[in-house]
Design an enzyme around this catalytic site. Structure first.
Site, PDB file in Angstrom:
ATOM      1  N   MET A 219       6.423   3.182   8.941  1.00 43.90           N
ATOM      2  CA  MET A 219       7.112   2.913   8.041  1.00 43.90           C
ATOM      3  C   MET A 219       7.561   1.499   8.069  1.00 43.90           C
ATOM      4  SD  MET A 219       9.622   6.216   7.384  1.00 43.90           S
ATOM      5  CE  MET A 219      10.407   5.427   5.743  1.00 43.90           C
TER       6      MET A 219
ATOM      7  N   ALA B  94       5.908  -1.336   6.959  1.00 41.10           N
ATOM      8  CA  ALA B  94       5.053  -2.161   7.190  1.00 41.10           C
ATOM      9  C   ALA B  94       4.534  -2.974   5.832  1.00 41.10           C
ATOM     10  CB  ALA B  94       3.761  -1.632   7.797  1.00 41.10           C
ATOM     11  N   GLY B  95       4.999  -2.447   4.838  1.00 37.04           N
ATOM     12  CA  GLY B  95       4.911  -3.101   3.406  1.00 37.04           C
ATOM     13  C   GLY B  95       3.482  -2.471   2.626  1.00 37.04           C
TER      14      GLY B  95
ATOM     15  N   ASP C  68      -0.441   5.997  -3.697  1.00 35.47           N
ATOM     16  CA  ASP C  68       0.530   5.548  -2.808  1.00 35.47           C
ATOM     17  C   ASP C  68       1.120   6.886  -2.036  1.00 35.47           C
ATOM     18  OD1 ASP C  68       2.540   3.779  -1.565  1.00 35.47           O
ATOM     19  OD2 ASP C  68       4.034   4.322  -2.925  1.00 35.47           O
ATOM     20  N   GLU C  69       1.757   6.708  -1.117  1.00 35.97           N
ATOM     21  CA  GLU C  69       2.363   8.003  -0.438  1.00 35.97           C
ATOM     22  C   GLU C  69       0.906   8.950  -0.246  1.00 35.97           C
ATOM     23  OE1 GLU C  69       4.963   7.859   0.952  1.00 35.97           O
ATOM     24  OE2 GLU C  69       6.205   6.585  -0.355  1.00 35.97           O
TER      25      GLU C  69
ATOM     26  N   GLN D 224      10.089  15.300   4.969  1.00 36.46           N
ATOM     27  CA  GLN D 224      11.515  14.800   4.500  1.00 36.46           C
ATOM     28  C   GLN D 224      11.533  13.692   4.062  1.00 36.46           C
ATOM     29  OE1 GLN D 224      14.684  16.066   7.049  1.00 36.46           O
ATOM     30  NE2 GLN D 224      15.670  14.050   6.546  1.00 36.46           N
ATOM     31  N   VAL D 225      11.691  13.438   2.768  1.00 34.17           N
ATOM     32  CA  VAL D 225      11.589  11.865   1.842  1.00 34.17           C
ATOM     33  C   VAL D 225      12.795  11.520   2.393  1.00 34.17           C
ATOM     34  CG1 VAL D 225      11.535  10.678   0.019  1.00 34.17           C
ATOM     35  CG2 VAL D 225      10.129  13.019   0.265  1.00 34.17           C
ATOM     36  N   GLY D 226      12.695  10.079   2.745  1.00 35.90           N
ATOM     37  CA  GLY D 226      13.891   9.226   3.305  1.00 35.90           C
ATOM     38  C   GLY D 226      13.346   7.797   3.573  1.00 35.90           C
TER      39      GLY D 226
ATOM     40  N   CYS E 245       7.515   1.380  18.812  1.00 30.95           N
ATOM     41  CA  CYS E 245       6.316   1.403  19.686  1.00 30.95           C
ATOM     42  C   CYS E 245       6.059   2.758  20.356  1.00 30.95           C
ATOM     43  CB  CYS E 245       6.432   0.116  20.634  1.00 30.95           C
ATOM     44  SG  CYS E 245       7.741   0.446  21.892  1.00 30.95           S
TER      45      CYS E 245
END
Length: 193
Positions: free
Chosen positions: A11, A13-14, A87-88, A171-173, A182
């Protein structure tokens, strides 16, 4: 020759920003594109792809039962397409990834899919699994851990900020629920606890 691309990362990272920029580049040159996103992620409104830096575009929604080949073929017949953006992409099913391969191979339309590689337990999502296996080109987008090293894992936190080590894969968030880390810091919190 059209190809299937998978742009993956942890998540933040653009991914959505990169998708929107690429779609804009096509449109700026007078080319026709279509954008699809998962119906289950409606944090920024239904039928929208929105980046954290404020870029946004309308998108078609896909659900588990959506036949992407048929949907894209119908859109392409109505108005020939130069590229399809997803996307997604981690939320795609195995069948839907096959359908995207068919879009590339039979309709000769490039497909650029953007998504997470793994979930909060470092397990691949179905869509990511098959995109990693079947895409023509794999591109890793990078983000960083709080320590400055490359982050390729995601930690889920509950409403009290505690690390979650079990639960449903989806779980969308956003930043309120997830933190990119890392491997070292992920392992300390998830694998070794």
């Amino acid at each position: 020759m059209a190809q299937l691309y998978f742009y993956y990362s942890a998540m933040n990272a653009g991914k959505s920003t990169a998708l929107l920029q690429s779609a804009y580049n096509y449109k700026e040159r007078g080319m026709h594109v279509e954008i699809f996103t998962a119906a289950l992620d409606d944090r920024y409104g239904r039928g929208k792809v929105t980046s954290r830096i404020g870029l946004h575009a309308d998108a078609h929604l896909f659900q588990a039962e959506t036949d992407l080949f048929s949907a894209i073929e119908a859109l392409h017949t109505a108005s020939p397409m130069n590229c399809v953006f997803i996307d997604e992409a981690q939320f795609l099913s195995k069948a839907q990834v096959k359908q995207l391969c068919k879009v590339v191979d039979e309709l000769n339309i490039p497909v650029l899919a953007y998504g997470l590689r793994t979930d909060f337990l470092a397990e691949t999502f179905a869509g990511s699994h098959y995109l990693l296996a079947w895409a023509d080109k794999l591109v890793e987008l990078k983000t960083i851990c709080h320590c400055g090293r490359k982050a390729n894992f995601v930690v889920r936190r509950d409403e009290n900020g505690r690390v979650v080590r079990e639960g449903e894969q989806v779980q969308v968030g956003g930043n309120d629920s997830y933190e990119s880390m890392c491997r070292k810091h992920f392992a300390e919190l998830v694998w070794e606890s």
